[in-house]
Design an enzyme around this catalytic site. Structure first.
Site, mmCIF file in Angstrom:
data_model
loop_
_atom_site.group_PDB
_atom_site.id
_atom_site.type_symbol
_atom_site.label_atom_id
_atom_site.label_comp_id
_atom_site.label_asym_id
_atom_site.label_seq_id
_atom_site.Cartn_x
_atom_site.Cartn_y
_atom_site.Cartn_z
ATOM 1 N N LEU A 1 0.600 -3.967 2.127
ATOM 2 C CA LEU A 1 1.950 -4.525 2.080
ATOM 3 C C LEU A 1 2.104 -5.660 1.062
ATOM 4 O O LEU A 1 3.156 -5.841 0.496
ATOM 5 C CB LEU A 1 2.355 -5.001 3.479
ATOM 6 C CG LEU A 1 2.297 -3.910 4.558
ATOM 7 C CD1 LEU A 1 2.541 -4.516 5.926
ATOM 8 C CD2 LEU A 1 3.283 -2.816 4.260
ATOM 9 N N GLY A 2 1.073 -6.472 0.892
ATOM 10 C CA GLY A 2 1.131 -7.537 -0.096
ATOM 11 C C GLY A 2 1.920 -8.757 0.310
ATOM 12 O O GLY A 2 2.221 -9.601 -0.505
ATOM 13 N N GLU A 3 2.291 -8.899 1.562
ATOM 14 C CA GLU A 3 3.039 -10.070 2.008
ATOM 15 C C GLU A 3 2.192 -11.024 2.841
ATOM 16 O O GLU A 3 2.711 -11.822 3.600
ATOM 17 C CB GLU A 3 4.276 -9.654 2.833
ATOM 18 C CG GLU A 3 5.376 -9.033 2.017
ATOM 19 C CD GLU A 3 5.300 -7.513 2.037
ATOM 20 O OE1 GLU A 3 4.564 -6.955 2.875
ATOM 21 O OE2 GLU A 3 5.961 -6.894 1.196
ATOM 22 N N GLY A 4 0.900 -10.932 2.757
ATOM 23 C CA GLY A 4 0.028 -11.805 3.528
ATOM 24 C C GLY A 4 -0.122 -11.379 4.977
ATOM 25 O O GLY A 4 -0.518 -12.182 5.817
ATOM 26 N N THR A 5 0.176 -10.127 5.275
ATOM 27 C CA THR A 5 0.116 -9.663 6.657
ATOM 28 C C THR A 5 -1.297 -9.693 7.222
ATOM 29 O O THR A 5 -1.483 -9.943 8.415
ATOM 30 C CB THR A 5 0.702 -8.248 6.784
ATOM 31 O OG1 THR A 5 0.134 -7.420 5.771
ATOM 32 C CG2 THR A 5 2.202 -8.252 6.623
#
Length: 109
Positions: free
Chosen positions: A73-77
């Site tokens: 995802l690339g959102e720091g999940t």
């Protein structure tokens, strides 16, 4: 990425923990480790994602991520999922009583 590498190096210089999350940040810490190998002493790897090469980059540093959830995802999940594990570990070390401190004497007879 260059700014991130600089930030990671500065965090290590200040003795701060670096929670590394995702393929891009893993490659940033890999690059930082080539400049200053001790930066890895401050790195905690949140997760291993599903991108090609992520496991390889982790293996190059002998890094063991806390979770492997296959995120892309690339959102720091991955960091969001790993943070409660870290927080629990810190609390266990700093707040948990010992048998002796809790007056459990069975093991001290």
């Amino acid at each position: 990425m260059c700014m991130t590498i600089g930030g990671m190096l500065r965090a290590a210089e200040l003795g701060k923990i670096i929670l590394v999350d995702g393929f891009i940040m893993t490659n940033c810490i890999l690059a930082a480790s080539k400049l200053y190998p001790q930066v890895l002493d401050y790195a905690i790897f949140g997760h291993c994602g599903d991108e090609n090469g992520h496991r390889r980059a982790l293996d190059l540093m002998n890094a063991k991520p806390l979770v492997s959830l296959g995120f892309r995802l690339g959102e720091g999940t991955g960091a969001i999922c790993a943070y409660p594990i870290l927080e629990s570990a810190v609390r266990m070390i700093t707040e948990m009583d010992s048998f002796k401190g809790a007056s459990i004497t069975k093991y001290f007879d």
